[in-house]
Design a protein around this motif. Structure first.
Motif, PDB file in Angstrom:
ATOM      1  N   ALA A   1       0.711  -1.344  -0.010  1.00 39.03           N
ATOM      2  CA  ALA A   1       0.024  -0.139   0.030  1.00 39.03           C
ATOM      3  C   ALA A   1       0.984   1.147  -0.048  1.00 39.03           C
ATOM      4  CB  ALA A   1      -0.817  -0.044   1.188  1.00 39.03           C
TER       5      ALA A   1
ATOM      6  N   HIS B   1      -3.431   2.912  -4.034  1.00 40.56           N
ATOM      7  CA  HIS B   1      -3.326   3.367  -2.227  1.00 40.56           C
ATOM      8  C   HIS B   1      -2.457   4.610  -2.083  1.00 40.56           C
ATOM      9  CE1 HIS B   1      -4.552  -0.877  -2.353  1.00 40.56           C
ATOM     10  NE2 HIS B   1      -5.334  -0.534  -1.340  1.00 40.56           N
TER      11      HIS B   1
ATOM     12  N   LYS C   1      -6.536  -6.013  -1.527  1.00 38.91           N
ATOM     13  CA  LYS C   1      -5.719  -4.798  -1.574  1.00 38.91           C
ATOM     14  C   LYS C   1      -6.106  -3.996  -2.900  1.00 38.91           C
ATOM     15  CE  LYS C   1      -2.022  -7.209   0.849  1.00 38.91           C
ATOM     16  NZ  LYS C   1      -0.708  -7.619   0.872  1.00 38.91           N
TER      17      LYS C   1
ATOM     18  N   ASP D   1      -5.177  -3.801  -6.194  1.00 34.65           N
ATOM     19  CA  ASP D   1      -4.209  -3.213  -6.703  1.00 34.65           C
ATOM     20  C   ASP D   1      -4.126  -3.297  -8.320  1.00 34.65           C
ATOM     21  OD1 ASP D   1      -2.602  -2.701  -4.468  1.00 34.65           O
ATOM     22  OD2 ASP D   1      -1.445  -4.540  -4.554  1.00 34.65           O
TER      23      ASP D   1
END
Length: 301
Positions: free
Chosen positions: A214, A220, A254, A256
């Motif tokens: 992150a 993020h 997450k 991503d």
């Protein structure tokens, strides 16, 4: 490093979006270089199939994941070894670079001594590269990979510099084919697992993983978080080509995966300002096959 695939295969709508982007800013410094990791899921198809997509300029076999303590072995996640050697030759006949990545997420590797580094280099040379020694098993037969990628995520960082020097020695003295060295570090600079190895100056390219963290993944940390670390990598290793490592599907929990619009209009135009920008690396072939991400970004790389 498991990812959950999200369906994003190229539809007519996606294709229309791609075509609408072609005149945009991200074309300015493209290299056309797209690297993918292969070998982590038996359902991703064969190595030959990956190369026959004509998407990738480099395929990295992963992983040679047991080494350093008198044992040497790789894990291709259910792929049969039979035929991989012929597939390597097929890919190389198409001018696609084939590398073997060492390390990965397991815990069965480290280099506890200089001698262990020398022994691993000897095994890599005779089992996968240009050497042939009686009693050393060659899992891919007489196929010779083009080089070794350092994907070191576990254990102490010691002696990987010595491994790199030894492989470089084989490259100069061991045979007709040079051993190309690359590394795939995490995005926060420096990555202590490979810092000593990279200090040798022997690595021609770095595939920096801007995902699974992150602090420096785009979704993020934003563009500023990516560029903070990207600038460090490109400045510290000006003689190495630096690749933007992306996930071809979301990391569970997450988020991503960088959406293509943000990649095209925001991320790529900025990372491509670096003189040693090399291209894009994708993790991995299985998820790219599911999402079509590589086909989308190929010509922006």
């Amino acid at each position: 490093m498991a990812f959950r695939g999200r369906s994003c295969a190229l539809s007519l709508l996606c294709l229309a979006v791609v075509l609408s982007f072609l005149a945009g800013p991200a074309m300015a410094k493209k290299t056309g270089q797209l690297t993918v990791f292969w070998g982590r899921n038996k359902n991703e198809g064969s190595l030959r199939e990956a190369c026959d997509t004509d998407l990738y300029t480099t395929v990295i076999i992963s992983f040679y994941s047991v080494f350093g303590h008198g044992r040497y072995w790789g894990d291709l996640s259910g792929h049969p070894l039979y035929g991989v050697g012929d597939d390597i030759k097929h890919c190389q006949s198409k001018k696609i670079l084939v590398l073997l990545s060492i390390g990965g997420g397991g815990s069965d590797y480290s280099l506890p001594s200089f001698q262990s580094a020398d022994d691993v280099a000897d095994n890599l040379w005779n089992a996968h590269l240009g050497g042939f020694s009686r009693g050393v098993f060659r899992p891919f037969g007489d196929a010779v990979v083009d080089g070794i990628d350092f994907f070191i995520d576990r254990g102490a960082p010691d002696h990987y510099d010595e491994l790199a020097w030894r492989l470089a020695w084989y490259s100069r003295h061991g045979g007709k084919k040079a051993v190309r060295l690359t590394a795939t570090p995490r995005c926060v600079y420096p990555d202590q697992h490979v810092e000593k190895a990279l200090a040798t100056g022997l690595f021609e390219r770095l595939h920096v993983r801007f995902y699974d963290d992150a602090r420096c993944s785009y979704n993020h940390a934003g563009l500023s978080g990516v560029m903070k670390e990207w600038s460090k990598w490109t400045a510290r290793y000006p003689r190495s080509q630096v690749y933007l490592g992306l996930a071809a599907a979301n990391v569970p929990g997450k988020d991503d995966n960088v959406f293509v619009k943000a990649l095209y209009y925001d991320l790529l135009p900025n990372v491509q300002k670096a003189g040693n920008y090399g291209g894009i690396m994708l993790w991995d072939r299985f998820y790219d096959k599911q999402t079509g991400y590589g086909a989308t970004v190929k010509y922006w790389a």
